[in-house]
Design a protein around this motif. Structure first.
Motif, mmCIF file in Angstrom:
data_model
loop_
_atom_site.group_PDB
_atom_site.id
_atom_site.type_symbol
_atom_site.label_atom_id
_atom_site.label_comp_id
_atom_site.label_asym_id
_atom_site.label_seq_id
_atom_site.Cartn_x
_atom_site.Cartn_y
_atom_site.Cartn_z
ATOM 1 N N LYS A 1 28.415 30.523 33.275
ATOM 2 C CA LYS A 1 27.083 30.171 33.770
ATOM 3 C C LYS A 1 26.389 29.147 32.871
ATOM 4 O O LYS A 1 25.332 28.647 33.227
ATOM 5 N N GLU B 1 25.101 39.187 31.330
ATOM 6 C CA GLU B 1 25.081 38.143 32.361
ATOM 7 C C GLU B 1 26.524 37.840 32.770
ATOM 8 O O GLU B 1 27.243 37.123 32.076
ATOM 9 N N SER C 1 29.985 35.629 37.700
ATOM 10 C CA SER C 1 30.005 35.512 39.161
ATOM 11 C C SER C 1 29.907 36.891 39.804
ATOM 12 O O SER C 1 30.200 37.914 39.182
ATOM 13 N N LYS C 2 29.521 36.872 41.056
ATOM 14 C CA LYS C 2 29.421 38.104 41.828
ATOM 15 C C LYS C 2 30.797 38.764 41.962
ATOM 16 O O LYS C 2 30.932 39.980 41.848
ATOM 17 N N THR C 3 31.821 37.952 42.154
ATOM 18 C CA THR C 3 33.188 38.470 42.280
ATOM 19 C C THR C 3 33.622 39.178 40.995
ATOM 20 O O THR C 3 34.210 40.269 41.051
ATOM 21 N N GLU C 4 33.310 38.574 39.844
ATOM 22 C CA GLU C 4 33.671 39.217 38.579
ATOM 23 C C GLU C 4 32.912 40.525 38.390
ATOM 24 O O GLU C 4 33.475 41.517 37.921
ATOM 25 N N ARG C 5 31.623 40.529 38.744
ATOM 26 C CA ARG C 5 30.817 41.744 38.624
ATOM 27 C C ARG C 5 31.410 42.850 39.507
ATOM 28 O O ARG C 5 31.538 43.994 39.085
ATOM 29 N N GLU C 6 31.798 42.504 40.725
ATOM 30 C CA GLU C 6 32.405 43.488 41.631
ATOM 31 C C GLU C 6 33.731 44.000 41.082
ATOM 32 O O GLU C 6 34.035 45.189 41.185
ATOM 33 N N ARG D 1 32.958 46.483 38.331
ATOM 34 C CA ARG D 1 32.476 47.743 38.924
ATOM 35 C C ARG D 1 33.618 48.536 39.563
ATOM 36 O O ARG D 1 33.679 49.760 39.461
#
Length: 177
Positions: free
Chosen positions: A15, A157, A160-165, A168
């Motif tokens: 980011k 932070e 990306s959304k994909t990495e966060r998913e 999880r």
């Protein structure tokens, strides 16, 4: 190297504008036919200035291989290179490799606790540190410790959304076992 509002998000975070991965960057001043090319490492070294008129005029007759940049127009290297933070980033890269190699080979890291402390201290704001430690512990069969580090990773932070998913999902795998 920082987040969009100047916050610390960990050196190397995707980011950041400067993720400390690129080899070169170029700054153009088209109306004066000048350009500056970054030098190593990772776009934080000095930027060397070249005058395109001089280069094109001299190119036909040049026989030697000397540098032709304008030394007085050089942009100095980023002061970051002389900081403890930079030395910590180099340590982070080295320790990241150790953890990735251990995960790849499925082998434990000798003196892992000390290595882990150094790894965290080297880049404490970067989610990848905690994600990598979580992966290591998950692959070593310690689901509880892995879940702890995945939780720490998502508190940072994440790039990306994909990495966060993905983090999880791994966390849930640890909890379900």
């Amino acid at each position: 190297r920082k987040g969009s509002k100047g916050e610390n998000i960990g050196n190397g975070n995707e980011k950041a504008i400067n993720q400390l991965i690129a080899h070169h960057s170029i700054i153009f001043e088209p109306d004066k036919l000048r350009l500056w090319i970054s030098t190593a490492p990772w776009q934080v070294g000095a930027y060397l200035c070249y005058d395109l008129d001089s280069i094109f005029q001299a190119s036909a007759s040049r026989k030697d291989r000397r540098e032709i940049y304008l030394k007085d127009m050089q942009i100095p290297e980023d002061p970051f290179l002389s900081t403890k933070e930079y030395q910590d980033f180099l340590q982070f890269k080295k320790l990241l490799g150790i953890y990735q190699d251990a995960v790849k080979k499925g082998k434990p890291i000798p003196d892992e606790e000390s290595t882990r402390e150094k790894f965290i201290a080297s880049n404490p704001d970067f989610f990848q540190v905690y994600y990598t430690i979580g992966r290591y512990f998950q692959d070593q069969g310690d689901q509880e410790t892995a879940a702890k580090y995945y939780t720490l990773a998502v508190s940072k932070e994440v790039a990306s959304k994909t990495e966060r998913e993905n983090i999880r999902q791994r966390m849930e795998e640890c909890i379900d076992e």
